[in-house]
Enzyme design. Structure first.
Site, PDB file in Angstrom:
ATOM      1  N   HIS A 111      28.524  42.977  27.898  1.00  0.00           N
ATOM      2  CA  HIS A 111      30.240  43.204  27.869  1.00  0.00           C
ATOM      3  C   HIS A 111      29.783  45.064  28.342  1.00  0.00           C
ATOM      4  CE1 HIS A 111      33.349  41.208  25.840  1.00  0.00           C
ATOM      5  NE2 HIS A 111      33.796  42.722  26.524  1.00  0.00           N
ATOM      6  N   GLU A 134      28.038  35.278  23.288  1.00  0.00           N
ATOM      7  CA  GLU A 134      27.944  37.130  23.225  1.00  0.00           C
ATOM      8  C   GLU A 134      27.931  37.631  21.726  1.00  0.00           C
ATOM      9  OE1 GLU A 134      31.006  38.053  25.766  1.00  0.00           O
ATOM     10  OE2 GLU A 134      31.332  39.407  24.039  1.00  0.00           O
ATOM     11  N   ARG A 186      36.379  36.838  29.700  1.00  0.00           N
ATOM     12  CA  ARG A 186      35.937  36.554  28.313  1.00  0.00           C
ATOM     13  C   ARG A 186      35.192  35.316  29.071  1.00  0.00           C
ATOM     14  NH1 ARG A 186      36.926  40.611  26.565  1.00  0.00           N
ATOM     15  NH2 ARG A 186      38.020  41.317  25.165  1.00  0.00           N
TER      16      ARG A 186
HETATM   17  P1  NAD Z   1      46.371  41.808  31.497  1.00  0.00           P
HETATM   18  O1  NAD Z   1      47.268  41.419  30.519  1.00  0.00           O
HETATM   19  O2  NAD Z   1      47.504  42.484  31.969  1.00  0.00           O
HETATM   20  O3  NAD Z   1      46.342  40.485  32.589  1.00  0.00           O
HETATM   21  C1  NAD Z   1      46.287  38.921  32.210  1.00  0.00           C
HETATM   22  C2  NAD Z   1      46.975  38.707  33.593  1.00  0.00           C
HETATM   23  O4  NAD Z   1      46.356  37.321  33.012  1.00  0.00           O
HETATM   24  C3  NAD Z   1      48.414  38.237  33.288  1.00  0.00           C
HETATM   25  O5  NAD Z   1      48.975  38.604  34.881  1.00  0.00           O
HETATM   26  C4  NAD Z   1      48.446  37.032  32.887  1.00  0.00           C
HETATM   27  O6  NAD Z   1      49.637  36.369  33.120  1.00  0.00           O
HETATM   28  C5  NAD Z   1      47.976  36.012  33.604  1.00  0.00           C
HETATM   29  N1  NAD Z   1      47.336  35.001  32.332  1.00  0.00           N
HETATM   30  C6  NAD Z   1      47.728  34.020  31.497  1.00  0.00           C
HETATM   31  N2  NAD Z   1      47.243  32.844  31.245  1.00  0.00           N
HETATM   32  C7  NAD Z   1      46.845  32.694  32.570  1.00  0.00           C
HETATM   33  C8  NAD Z   1      46.709  31.159  32.863  1.00  0.00           C
HETATM   34  N3  NAD Z   1      46.678  29.324  32.412  1.00  0.00           N
HETATM   35  N4  NAD Z   1      46.183  31.212  34.178  1.00  0.00           N
HETATM   36  C9  NAD Z   1      46.061  32.313  35.394  1.00  0.00           C
HETATM   37  N5  NAD Z   1      47.052  33.325  34.686  1.00  0.00           N
HETATM   38  C10 NAD Z   1      46.843  33.810  33.594  1.00  0.00           C
HETATM   39  O7  NAD Z   1      45.780  41.849  31.221  1.00  0.00           O
HETATM   40  P2  NAD Z   1      44.093  42.340  31.748  1.00  0.00           P
HETATM   41  O8  NAD Z   1      44.160  43.891  31.440  1.00  0.00           O
HETATM   42  O9  NAD Z   1      43.699  42.683  33.031  1.00  0.00           O
HETATM   43  O10 NAD Z   1      42.506  42.151  30.687  1.00  0.00           O
HETATM   44  C11 NAD Z   1      42.285  40.539  31.448  1.00  0.00           C
HETATM   45  C12 NAD Z   1      41.284  40.159  30.898  1.00  0.00           C
HETATM   46  O11 NAD Z   1      39.929  41.010  30.875  1.00  0.00           O
HETATM   47  C13 NAD Z   1      41.404  40.527  28.877  1.00  0.00           C
HETATM   48  O12 NAD Z   1      42.641  39.609  28.720  1.00  0.00           O
HETATM   49  C14 NAD Z   1      40.131  40.990  28.530  1.00  0.00           C
HETATM   50  O13 NAD Z   1      40.065  39.238  28.001  1.00  0.00           O
HETATM   51  C15 NAD Z   1      39.238  41.308  29.466  1.00  0.00           C
HETATM   52  N6  NAD Z   1      38.086  42.723  29.198  1.00  0.00           N
HETATM   53  C16 NAD Z   1      37.026  42.257  29.442  1.00  0.00           C
HETATM   54  C17 NAD Z   1      36.156  43.766  30.258  1.00  0.00           C
HETATM   55  C18 NAD Z   1      35.615  43.909  29.534  1.00  0.00           C
HETATM   56  O14 NAD Z   1      34.715  45.089  29.358  1.00  0.00           O
HETATM   57  N7  NAD Z   1      34.582  42.655  30.409  1.00  0.00           N
HETATM   58  C19 NAD Z   1      37.695  44.626  28.946  1.00  0.00           C
HETATM   59  C20 NAD Z   1      38.753  44.295  29.141  1.00  0.00           C
HETATM   60  C21 NAD Z   1      39.568  43.435  29.214  1.00  0.00           C
END
Ligand code: NAD
Length: 328
Positions: free
Chosen positions: A294, A262, A233
């Site tokens: 994105h 964005e 993000r």
């Molecule tokens: P997820 O919930 O499986 O994993 C997120 C991880 O981040 C978890 O393990 C959590 O414990 C960790 N986390 C939370 N707070 C934290 C902190 N302060 N410090 C370190 N780690 C922390 O989520 P995911 O499916 O792996 O997705 C991750 C991110 O990717 C989403 O939040 C979303 O914003 C982004 N995303 C982007 C796209 C894209 O097209 N660019 C698509 C899907 C998701």
């Protein structure tokens, strides 16, 4: 059940018509959800929203007043939703928690390779019949240290690919993943990750704690010439601090699939418009910056899963059952 779909592109309509329950009555709007467009969802029991739709308290209040009882997010992240307000208003919010994490992981690694081997420059050079290699020197991924912040679904899928390259993995998360540790990744405090990593990739959600995680202080701890990748993000990065770090050569490579402002730019063809975001335009002037709009999630497999799971969430709500994907 009538469902108004905001920010709907042709590819969203195609995916829903291929993979969603045909009994759902989708009404597609190209417009983003905002206070100005909320009235277009009149008569809908549910709406379907995406990453840059406005789901703040005033919009939720207006939706509820019109009879909307359910919001189906067709994405994983939910930083744009005021969940406390939704709960207080009795609106259910469901998301698509996992859809092909490999789609985002593969795009992440694609950005690493493109920046490292300068594929974006090579593509244009060869089309100009310029076959010189000056300026295209890369480095081996094998043996490099990659720092992953966030090792949930996407971080873990990225880790697996990078382990295949022979990278050393340093990870940071609120929770350690036993399987990743067994595969050889090491969990370290953030300062160590910043100091040791040649490449740093962000995979944690945007929360009040992670907002501007990458800032003047964290950048100061990183190696000179570090590669920074953000497919999570935009708000994780203080973009102005990153621009200064590019100017001072602290950042040697920057790959962004997301950007903090964005919502004003991405998912639209603005090629005939004047863009007045000077920060974004400055980013585009650097030769070592690669930006995609994105699109990391955008694979056939992910679109199938997103539309199927969104449809399942809507059908479960309609039947009064739980999908398991409810946020409130
Ligand atoms: P997820 O919930 O499986 O994993 C997120 C991880 O981040 C978890 O393990 C959590 O414990 C960790 N986390 C939370 N707070 C934290 C902190 N302060 N410090 C370190 N780690 C922390 O989520 P995911 O499916 O792996 O997705 C991750 C991110 O990717 C989403 O939040 C979303 O914003 C982004 N995303 C982007 C796209 C894209 O097209 N660019 C698509 C899907 C998701």
């Amino acid at each position: 059940m009538k469902v108004t779909v905001y920010s709907a592109k042709k590819y969203d309509q195609q995916a829903f018509s291929r993979w969603a329950d045909p009994k759902l009555d989708f009404h597609y709007l190209e417009l983003k959800l905002s206070e100005e467009t909320v009235s277009l969802a009149a008569d809908s029991a549910a709406i379907c929203a995406f990453v840059n739709d406005d789901l703040s308290a005033p919009v939720l209040t207006a939706l509820q007043a019109q009879g909307v009882r359910m919001i189906a997010l067709r994405c994983a992240g939910f930083n744009n939703v005021d969940l406390d307000a939704a709960k207080a208003l009795g609106i259910q919010v469901a998301r698509v928690p996992a859809y092909s994490p490999e789609a985002v992981a593969e795009h992440t690694v694609g950005m690493m390779l493109a920046l490292n081997r300068k594929l974006h420059k090579a593509y244009n050079r060869v089309r100009d019949d310029n076959f010189a290699l000056d300026g295209l020197l890369g480095f081996n991924m094998h043996g490099k240290t990659v720092g992953l912040i966030g090792t949930g679904r996407i971080g873990k899928a990225t880790a697996r690919i990078l382990l295949g390259f022979g990278c050393t993995l340093l990870c940071h998360d609120l929770y350690e993943d036993a399987e990743l540790k067994q595969l050889g990744a090491r969990y370290v405090p953030l300062p160590e990750l910043y100091q040791q990593s040649h490449i740093i990739s962000l995979h944690c959600p945007l929360t009040p704690e992670t907002r501007y995680l990458i800032n003047v202080d964290s950048l100061a701890q990183m190696k000179e010439n570090v590669m920074l990748i953000n497919t999570s993000r935009g708000g994780l990065i203080d973009t102005k601090a990153v621009i200064n770090a590019l100017k001072s050569r602290k950042i040697g490579y920057l790959g962004l699939d997301v950007y903090e402002q964005e919502a004003d730019l991405f998912f639209e063809n603005l090629s005939e418009m004047v863009i007045d975001d000077d920060v974004f335009k400055r980013l585009l002037t650097f030769p070592n910056v690669l930006i995609t709009g994105h699109q990391a999630f955008f694979t056939e497999e992910a679109m199938q899963q997103i539309s199927q799971i969104t449809s399942d969430n809507l059908v479960a709500f309609d039947k009064g059952t739980a999908s398991g994907n409810e946020l409130c």
